[in-house]
Every structure is written in C-alpha cells, then in structure tokens.
Motif scaffolding. Structure first.
Motif, PDB file in Angstrom:
ATOM      1  N   VAL A  73       0.851  -1.200   0.000  1.00 43.50           N
ATOM      2  CA  VAL A  73       0.000   0.000   0.000  1.00 43.50           C
ATOM      3  C   VAL A  73       0.884   1.245   0.000  1.00 43.50           C
ATOM      4  O   VAL A  73       0.654   2.194  -0.772  1.00 43.50           O
ATOM      5  N   ALA A  74       1.920   1.242   0.841  1.00 38.31           N
ATOM      6  CA  ALA A  74       2.848   2.378   0.886  1.00 38.31           C
ATOM      7  C   ALA A  74       3.566   2.542  -0.448  1.00 38.31           C
ATOM      8  O   ALA A  74       3.712   3.659  -0.966  1.00 38.31           O
ATOM      9  N   TRP A  75       3.983   1.431  -1.043  1.00 35.59           N
ATOM     10  CA  TRP A  75       4.712   1.444  -2.319  1.00 35.59           C
ATOM     11  C   TRP A  75       3.886   2.087  -3.429  1.00 35.59           C
ATOM     12  O   TRP A  75       4.340   3.045  -4.080  1.00 35.59           O
ATOM     13  N   PHE A  76       2.665   1.603  -3.625  1.00 36.72           N
ATOM     14  CA  PHE A  76       1.842   2.139  -4.727  1.00 36.72           C
ATOM     15  C   PHE A  76       1.369   3.565  -4.448  1.00 36.72           C
ATOM     16  O   PHE A  76       1.233   4.369  -5.373  1.00 36.72           O
ATOM     17  N   ALA A  77       1.123   3.880  -3.189  1.00 36.46           N
ATOM     18  CA  ALA A  77       0.726   5.253  -2.837  1.00 36.46           C
ATOM     19  C   ALA A  77       1.861   6.228  -3.164  1.00 36.46           C
ATOM     20  O   ALA A  77       1.625   7.304  -3.747  1.00 36.46           O
ATOM     21  N   ILE A  78       3.108   5.846  -2.823  1.00 36.78           N
ATOM     22  CA  ILE A  78       4.261   6.712  -3.106  1.00 36.78           C
ATOM     23  C   ILE A  78       4.496   6.813  -4.614  1.00 36.78           C
ATOM     24  O   ILE A  78       4.835   7.890  -5.130  1.00 36.78           O
ATOM     25  N   LEU A  79       4.305   5.702  -5.343  1.00 44.54           N
ATOM     26  CA  LEU A  79       4.410   5.755  -6.810  1.00 44.54           C
ATOM     27  C   LEU A  79       3.462   6.812  -7.377  1.00 44.54           C
ATOM     28  O   LEU A  79       3.843   7.607  -8.244  1.00 44.54           O
ATOM     29  N   ALA A  80       2.225   6.786  -6.888  1.00 49.73           N
ATOM     30  CA  ALA A  80       1.216   7.737  -7.384  1.00 49.73           C
ATOM     31  C   ALA A  80       1.596   9.181  -7.016  1.00 49.73           C
ATOM     32  O   ALA A  80       1.478  10.091  -7.846  1.00 49.73           O
ATOM     33  N   ILE A  81       2.059   9.384  -5.796  1.00 51.23           N
ATOM     34  CA  ILE A  81       2.421  10.745  -5.338  1.00 51.23           C
ATOM     35  C   ILE A  81       3.595  11.291  -6.163  1.00 51.23           C
ATOM     36  O   ILE A  81       3.547  12.432  -6.648  1.00 51.23           O
ATOM     37  N   LEU A  82       4.645  10.485  -6.348  1.00 57.25           N
ATOM     38  CA  LEU A  82       5.814  10.931  -7.117  1.00 57.25           C
ATOM     39  C   LEU A  82       5.425  11.268  -8.556  1.00 57.25           C
ATOM     40  O   LEU A  82       5.902  12.263  -9.129  1.00 57.25           O
ATOM     41  N   GLY A  83       4.561  10.435  -9.132  1.00 63.16           N
ATOM     42  CA  GLY A  83       4.113  10.692 -10.506  1.00 63.16           C
ATOM     43  C   GLY A  83       3.273  11.949 -10.593  1.00 63.16           C
ATOM     44  O   GLY A  83       3.435  12.769 -11.510  1.00 63.16           O
ATOM     45  N   MET A  84       2.373  12.119  -9.628  1.00 66.37           N
ATOM     46  CA  MET A  84       1.467  13.268  -9.641  1.00 66.37           C
ATOM     47  C   MET A  84       2.229  14.587  -9.514  1.00 66.37           C
ATOM     48  O   MET A  84       1.871  15.580 -10.161  1.00 66.37           O
ATOM     49  N   LEU A  85       3.279  14.619  -8.686  1.00 68.67           N
ATOM     50  CA  LEU A  85       4.080  15.847  -8.520  1.00 68.67           C
ATOM     51  C   LEU A  85       4.689  16.297  -9.844  1.00 68.67           C
ATOM     52  O   LEU A  85       4.709  17.490 -10.160  1.00 68.67           O
ATOM     53  N   GLN A  86       5.167  15.330 -10.638  1.00 68.55           N
ATOM     54  CA  GLN A  86       5.754  15.663 -11.936  1.00 68.55           C
ATOM     55  C   GLN A  86       4.684  16.093 -12.939  1.00 68.55           C
ATOM     56  O   GLN A  86       4.908  16.999 -13.749  1.00 68.55           O
ATOM     57  N   ILE A  87       3.502  15.441 -12.881  1.00 73.13           N
ATOM     58  CA  ILE A  87       2.413  15.800 -13.795  1.00 73.13           C
ATOM     59  C   ILE A  87       1.949  17.231 -13.525  1.00 73.13           C
ATOM     60  O   ILE A  87       1.682  18.008 -14.456  1.00 73.13           O
ATOM     61  N   VAL A  88       1.868  17.589 -12.240  1.00 78.95           N
ATOM     62  CA  VAL A  88       1.453  18.954 -11.875  1.00 78.95           C
ATOM     63  C   VAL A  88       2.462  19.973 -12.407  1.00 78.95           C
ATOM     64  O   VAL A  88       2.086  21.046 -12.897  1.00 78.95           O
ATOM     65  N   ASN A  89       3.753  19.625 -12.357  1.00 83.71           N
ATOM     66  CA  ASN A  89       4.793  20.532 -12.846  1.00 83.71           C
ATOM     67  C   ASN A  89       4.795  20.643 -14.370  1.00 83.71           C
ATOM     68  O   ASN A  89       5.201  21.674 -14.915  1.00 83.71           O
ATOM     69  N   ASN A  90       4.351  19.566 -15.039  1.00 82.70           N
ATOM     70  CA  ASN A  90       4.365  19.574 -16.508  1.00 82.70           C
ATOM     71  C   ASN A  90       3.128  18.860 -17.034  1.00 82.70           C
ATOM     72  O   ASN A  90       3.210  17.741 -17.545  1.00 82.70           O
ATOM     73  N   PRO A  91       1.930  19.503 -16.920  1.00 81.22           N
ATOM     74  CA  PRO A  91       0.675  18.836 -17.308  1.00 81.22           C
ATOM     75  C   PRO A  91       0.570  18.537 -18.797  1.00 81.22           C
ATOM     76  O   PRO A  91      -0.325  17.796 -19.212  1.00 81.22           O
ATOM     77  N   ALA A  92       1.488  19.065 -19.616  1.00 81.59           N
ATOM     78  CA  ALA A  92       1.441  18.791 -21.065  1.00 81.59           C
ATOM     79  C   ALA A  92       1.543  17.296 -21.357  1.00 81.59           C
ATOM     80  O   ALA A  92       1.099  16.838 -22.413  1.00 81.59           O
ATOM     81  N   ILE A  93       2.094  16.513 -20.417  1.00 81.69           N
ATOM     82  CA  ILE A  93       2.240  15.073 -20.622  1.00 81.69           C
ATOM     83  C   ILE A  93       0.884  14.392 -20.808  1.00 81.69           C
ATOM     84  O   ILE A  93       0.773  13.340 -21.457  1.00 81.69           O
ATOM     85  N   LEU A  94      -0.172  14.998 -20.269  1.00 85.74           N
ATOM     86  CA  LEU A  94      -1.509  14.398 -20.368  1.00 85.74           C
ATOM     87  C   LEU A  94      -2.021  14.368 -21.802  1.00 85.74           C
ATOM     88  O   LEU A  94      -2.961  13.636 -22.112  1.00 85.74           O
TER      89      LEU A  94
END
Length: 464
Positions: A73-94
């Motif tokens: 649970v900790a592993w996948f939650a951290i995966l999502a958080i790390l990914g989301m931080l980068q998406i917020v910084n560069n939403p063009a990836i969407l």
C-alpha cells in the motif's frame, strides 16, 4: 490444445526464474544512482536478498505476510504521489492520452515503433502473474485491488516519468529513481527492494501452485508438498521447486549482470505465455462458454493481434538473452510430457497384467473372510489391484467388506460434494469407489468416506 497448455506452463517456470532476478536486481541498482561507487556491491547484495527470500519459503508466507499489505500500500501510494508531482509541474504530458500520438509514431517510424514494443511490454508484465494466485484469493479481491488501486498508481507514475523526461531528457538512464528528490533516494531504494521481494514471493508461490497442479494432473512425479498454513489450503511449499528456482535465479543474476540484459529474456517468457493464454481462452469461449464464433473471433482476435505484436517485438531479442526462457520452456515441456507419456505406458502395462474382477470374484469362494473393512488404493478403475493379490497370497484371508478406491483428478479446479464420489457395489462384499478432486484441491480420503453415508455405506475408521 493440451500440449499448448503444457508449454505455457513450462514458459511460466521460465518466468518464475526471471521475475525474482530482474525485480530485485533492478531495485538494488538504485544504489548506483546514489553513488556510482556502490556499483560493485549491486550483485552481491542482490544475491544475499534472493538467498534470504528462498530460505524463508519453508516457513510459509503467513509470518511475513502481515507486512506485505502495508508495504505494498505504501509502495503504490508513493508511486502515485511521485508521478502526480511531476504531472502537476508539466501537465502537457496528459496530451499523451490522445491515441493519435501513438498512431502518428507508428506510421512515421514503423521500425522504431516495432522495436519500442519490446520495451513497452515491460509496463504490463506482472499482470499474467495475477492469475497464478487466482486460487488463493478469487476474482473479486484481485479485480478490486488492481482496478481500484494498483493500476491507477502505476499509470500516474508512468505519466510522471514521461513528464520528467520532457524537462530532463538526461534522466532516461533511470527515470524512476530520478522522480525522487535526492534526500529520498536511499528510502526509495529500500522500499523498492522490499516491494520487489514481495512481488517475487507472489511469483514463487505461483510456481508452487503450478507444481502441485502438475503433480495432480500426472505431469510431474509425486514430490513432497508441505502445507505451511493450517488455515489456508493454497499456502504450500514444494522444496524441489524452491531450490531449482533458487539455483536458476542465482545463475541468471551472475550471468546477465544487470536488469537491462535480463529484460530481453523476461519479455519472451511473458509474451509467449500471454499469446498461448489468448489461444486457450478462445477455445474455452467456443467449447465451454458456447459463445457465438463471430464474437469469439472479434474478442480473441483483437487480443491476439496485441499479443502477436508484443511477442514478435521480443522474439528478435533471442541472441541477447531471449534464448533462456525458450530453453527452460523446452526442457520443462520435455519433462512434463515425458512423465505423462511414461505414466500412461506403465498404466497400460499394468492393465494388461491385471486379472478381470469377474474372474477374481468367481475364484474366492474358498477363501477365509475376516471381520472388518479393507481399503485398497488403486489408480486403475477396473481389474484387481496388485496390492490385493499380494495380500491374499501372503495372508490367505479377505475382509468381509473390500473397497477398491481410485482418486481421480479432474480438469476443473474444484469438484462439489454432489459429484465427489461414485460408488459401485459388486458381489461378495466388494465395492469400487471413485473419488474425484479438482486439480487445486488436496485429496482427503477419510472425508470422502464420510460422504458414503448418503449411499448407505458407513466406515468405522477403527475397524478399517
């Protein structure tokens, strides 16, 4: 169809060898990101972790399993958080959600796109391993965990890696670990290693399940199977399978040296299994589910196109390491089919030498009968068991009631109690009892004898 299924199981054994090696090795390689000076320690640390993992198998997963849930649970939650931080910084990836980009890439660079598929498939590997644990958990928990938590976390993380690469192309060497800030690198390496150990545990448990099913279906010799839990039937330990996998995994880590080299071998094992699974599912749709053939062609054909594309992109990697799962698959396939053929030959020979039951019953009128019940286990559904003939020859007596018991393994995972037993009464106190079990069940003869009450036969185990 059967041979195709056996070869898929053989490929899965190759997958079971490569998965722990590539998973743990790729996690420990994060040490190189912290400092290149740690590179010489990657392989020794990996081997130490894998050795510990295989040594604890005999104790079962119950004790360490308590930690599995929270860690994952900790592993996948951290995966999502790390990914989301980068998406917020560069939403063009969407914008990559638009399939036209993929279509444009394929049409403009068909050769490059085909080669890329061999790496793209690594994003979906592991999905096939879910089904080896289907018997442990059932469909609903697996679907809930996958669609509700695991898959969204993985997708967000992959998009985050893409967002990072748009800004820092030099992070391509290890985009996953570059998602983390420098201060979090060491905790991430530790967490990644723990997560890959758990993922490897799942594949090893799956290999134990496949080994047990193969034994019960007559594809492997009988081996020692240890139940590590009194509560969960699926928690088993097969020593021979465990140590065979361990030796193969150690050889892979030492031979291939890094996870990139192992990726070529891993892709063929997984895509080969997926391709055969799709073909087998098509047969199930037609023969068992009675689907319309046009619908089967549409559904299975679509899946087959994807599988063939992935498999084709990986098969060109045979010289780079893809030969390993193919060699392991062929070796395992040869063992499974040879044992099956050998058993049939022995069975046929024993049937030829067997005395017909009717002739035997006519010849025992002068034999002394003693009180009680005798049960003789036999693999043949007709004729007189050799054990019964030897007993009569040496002891010169027969019990009042003689039961010839045959245990059959069906091609279904389980059998309900209504279909469990077939009882046929013969003359002179003899009866034949056929007990049926699914290939995922453990035979329980005393339990099956209890069911005979419904057929008017009771067994006092103290007199049997």
């Amino acid at each position: 169809i059967t041979l195709l299924g056996i070869f898929a199981a053989a490929l899965f054994y190759g997958d079971s060898m490569i998965s722990p090696a590539i998973s743990v090795l790729s996690a420990v390689e994060g040490l190189e990101i912290i400092t290149p000076d740690l590179k010489p320690y990657v392989i020794p640390i990996t081997l130490g972790i894998l050795t510990g993992l295989f040594f604890i198998q005999k104790h079962g997963t119950g004790a360490v399993g308590i930690l599995f849930g929270p860690v994952m649970v900790a592993w996948f939650a951290i995966l999502a958080i790390l990914g989301m931080l980068q998406i917020v910084n560069n939403p063009a990836i969407l914008l990559a959600l638009n399939p036209l980009y993929a279509a444009f890439f394929i049409t403009e660079h068909p050769g490059l796109a085909f080669m890329a598929l061999g790496s793209v498939v690594l994003a979906v590997t592991g999905g096939e391993a879910l089904y080896t644990d289907m018997g442990h958990f059932g469909r609903f928990p697996i679907r809930l965990a996958w669609f509700g938590f695991v898959m969204p976390a993985l997708v967000i993380n992959y998009f985050g890696q893409g967002a990072l690469l748009l800004v820092e192309p030099e992070a391509i060497a290890s985009p996953f670990f570059h998602l983390s800030p420098d201060w979090a690198l060491i905790p991430m390496v530790i967490l990644a290693t723990a997560a890959t150990v758990i993922a490897s545990q799942a594949v090893i448990s799956g290999a134990f399940s496949v080994a047990r099913m193969s034994i019960q279906m007559g594809l492997l010799p009988r081996m020692q199977i240890i139940h590590t839990s009194g509560m969960e039937e699926g928690q088993i330990y097969v020593p021979f399978t465990n140590w065979s996998l361990y030796l193969a995994v150690v050889a892979l880590v030492i031979g291939f040296k890094n996870s990139s080299n192992l990726a070529a071998a891993y892709g063929i094992a997984v895509t080969g299994t997926m391709l055969i699974d799709t073909i087998l599912v098509a047969f199930v749709m037609v023969l068992m589910w009675k689907w319309n053939k046009f619908l089967v062609a549409l559904v299975a054909g679509s899946l087959l196109l994807v599988d063939i594309a992935f498999f084709s992109a990986n098969i060109i990697k045979v010289p780079e390491g893809g030969w390993f799962p193919l060699v392991m698959g062929i070796v395992s396939f040869t063992v499974l089919t040879t044992w099956r053929r050998g058993r049939r030959m022995v069975s046929d020979e024993m049937a030829k030498q067997s005395i017909p039951m009717s002739d035997f019953l006519h010849s025992i009128d002068d034999v002394h009968r003693i009180y009680g019940t005798a049960i003789f286990m036999t693999s043949a559904k007709d004729g007189v068991p050799p054990a019964l003939l030897h007993n009569l020859k040496h002891n010169q007596v027969l019990h009042e009631r003689v039961v010839l018991v045959t245990v059959q393994t069906t091609d279904t995972p389980t059998v309900n109690d209504m279909e469990r037993i077939y009882l046929h009464r013969m003359q002179k106190g003899f009866m034949r009892l056929i007990i049926r079990y699914g290939f995922m069940e453990s035979p329980d003869i005393p339990g099956a004898l209890e069911l005979c009450k419904g057929h008017g036969e009771r067994f006092d185990m103290m007199e049997t």
